[in-house]
Design an enzyme around this catalytic site. Structure first.
Site, PDB file in Angstrom:
ATOM      1  N   TYR A 176      37.393  24.630  -0.090  1.00  0.00           N
ATOM      2  CA  TYR A 176      36.228  23.950   0.487  1.00  0.00           C
ATOM      3  C   TYR A 176      35.148  23.652  -0.556  1.00  0.00           C
ATOM      4  CZ  TYR A 176      37.699  24.752   5.325  1.00  0.00           C
ATOM      5  OH  TYR A 176      38.368  24.742   6.520  1.00  0.00           O
ATOM      6  N   ASP A 299      48.708  35.146   8.397  1.00  0.00           N
ATOM      7  CA  ASP A 299      49.543  34.734   9.543  1.00  0.00           C
ATOM      8  C   ASP A 299      49.814  35.915  10.467  1.00  0.00           C
ATOM      9  OD1 ASP A 299      50.897  34.623   6.783  1.00  0.00           O
ATOM     10  OD2 ASP A 299      52.483  35.415   8.047  1.00  0.00           O
TER      11      ASP A 299
END
Ligand code: NAI
Length: 434
Positions: A176, A299
């Protein structure tokens, strides 16, 4: 350029940061940005609820002196009513950003440390990423803090009440950071050429032609200050577990390094123990006064958030993981109406509180949007300045109001037998229940 400020309130005094934390006067001056779109509807409701709760909790001894500051569409409307949208678009990006986010607004936040804002539209025209991002960058608000817990709103899981996690998302690094080049651009070609010729990366870019490139910076300093903030929060708030969430199995020198640096920070605290120590020295039982620091692959954590939410309490993670995880977690407990947030720099003390939703332009000005997230952001702010009595009162009142099914449209449509309230009426219901 001068902005049409509402002058500083006469009575208040600034919040200061000393060596041992914030020093908060009884009448602190707190700047607020109304926000665009539904900001018009929800910000006045938030101010009303906070004022009433502070009055109720402290019997008139304490009061926030709100200082209205300008940003977004309101800054243009008040400071530059003469400019048409086309004229604004023609202004170079940096100057245009300064119109939407006036220097005086930044100065006010610097002067008064703590501020709260409604959502802001990303301005028209190219070159400006987002005012929210600009604000975070200019004030180096490195920790995005998002508490997620259930307050009785309809939720998609069976036991939403089991979820009570505070996310610490790193706000300044990661993919980002905005370092990326378009596929086919001279810059992307140059970076790919440099990787091939200078760094010997000959087979790892599957299709080197016409390939976009992004860079993922994760630093020791950036990671450590974020993890430190999460650990300190856990210690101060009696939370027992801090989990570092990462993809270090794949991205060893960025996400893996974040995990390793996180454990290094943990080792600085006598209260913090690892899972290894927990089983070797404490037989798996977390002793009183200790905080467990563990880590999970992202995950796997996504699954465990759903399957074993009670095992988690504070999460420290990087920018991209934190973005997905905190939004998914908010959905798990009922969505946008209960999704508060804050962007904080714990060293300088600068803190800007805001709901995590946007301006919902479709509903703007109709007095119908849910002010819940912004009110909960104000609750975080009250706790940040140490006025927890007022914060607790608002939470209790909100729980009661939601349980009575007297709610705004977004919740009413999911609740059987609900009474539909306007945003302002929902605020009044909370005030009545304080
Ligand atoms: P959004 O959050 O404004 O809207 C998404 C959906 O949620 C819409 O269906 C909207 O009606 C609903 N919604 C949002 N807040 C609600 C509330 N309080 N009560 C009831 N329903 C609500 O996201 P979107 O449409 O992607 O963005 C709109 C604008 O907001 C954009 O200009 C974007 O840049 C800006 N934005 C600003 C943020 C901020 O100031 N922190 C954060 C996210 C977006």
């Amino acid at each position: 350029m001068r902005s049409n400020y509402v002058p500083s309130p006469d009575d208040g005094a600034p919040i200061r940061r000393g060596s041992d934390g914030l020093s908060v006067p009884d009448h602190p001056i707190i700047p607020y940005i109304r926000g665009d779109g539904i900001g018009v509807d929800i910000t006045p409701v938030m101010l009303r609820v906070v004022d009433a709760a502070v009055e109720e909790a402290f019997g008139g001894g304490r009061k926030i002196e709100w200082l209205k500051v300008l940003a977004g569409d309101e800054a243009i409307a008040i400071d530059h009513p003469e400019l048409s949208p086309a004229e604004i678009e023609a202004i170079p990006p940096e100057e245009r950003q300064a119109l939407y986010l006036p220097d005086q607004t930044l100065e006010a936040i610097r002067d008064y440390l703590v501020a709260i804002k409604g959502p802001l539209t990303t301005p028209v025209g190219g070159g400006i990423r987002s005012l929210n991002v600009a604000l975070r960058k200019l004030l180096d608000l490195y920790a995005c803090v998002r508490p997620v817990r259930h307050l009785g709103t309809p939720a998609p899981v069976k036991r939403p009440e089991d979820f009570d996690v505070v996310f610490f998302r790193e706000n300044t690094e990661d993919v980002y950071a905005g370092i990326e080049w378009k596929a086919g651009s001279a810059e992307a070609e140059r970076v790919i050429g440099w990787l091939r010729d200078e760094m010997g990366i000959t087979d790892r870019i599957r299709f080197p032609e016409n390939c976009g490139i992004g860079i993922k910076p994760i630093s020791e300093e950036g990671s450590k200050r974020l993890v430190r903030a999460a650990i300190e929060y856990a210690i101060k708030n009696g939370r027992k577990v801090v989990t570092l969430v990462h993809k270090g199995n794949i991205m060893k020198y960025t996400e893996g390094a974040f995990r390793d640096w996180g454990y290094e920070v943990g080792a600085e605290y006598p209260q913090v123990i690892t899972e290894e120590e927990l089983s070797e020295r404490y037989n798996g039982e977390l002793p009183e006064g200790k905080v467990l620091l563990n880590d999970r692959i992202a995950d796997q954590f996504f699954q465990q958030m759903l399957l074993r939410p009670r095992e988690y309490s504070v999460v420290a993670t990087m920018n991209l993981n934190g973005d997905y995880l905190s939004d998914a977690a908010a959905a798990q407990v009922g969505g946008l109406g209960v999704a508060p947030g804050a962007n904080i720099n714990y060293e300088t003390g600068y803190a800007v509180f805001e709901a995590t939703h946007g301006t919902a332009p479709k509903h703007a000005g109709k007095d119908k949007a849910n002010p819940g997230s912004l009110i909960l952001s104000a609750v975080m702010m009250l706790r940040y300045i140490g006025w927890s009595e007022a914060a607790d009162m608002i939470i209790d009142a909100m729980r009661k109001v939601i349980a009575s099914k007297r709610v705004t449209y977004d919740l009413a449509r999911q609740m059987e037998g609900a009474t539909l309230l306007k945003a302002s009426e929902f605020g009044e219901e909370i005030v009545r229940n304080l």
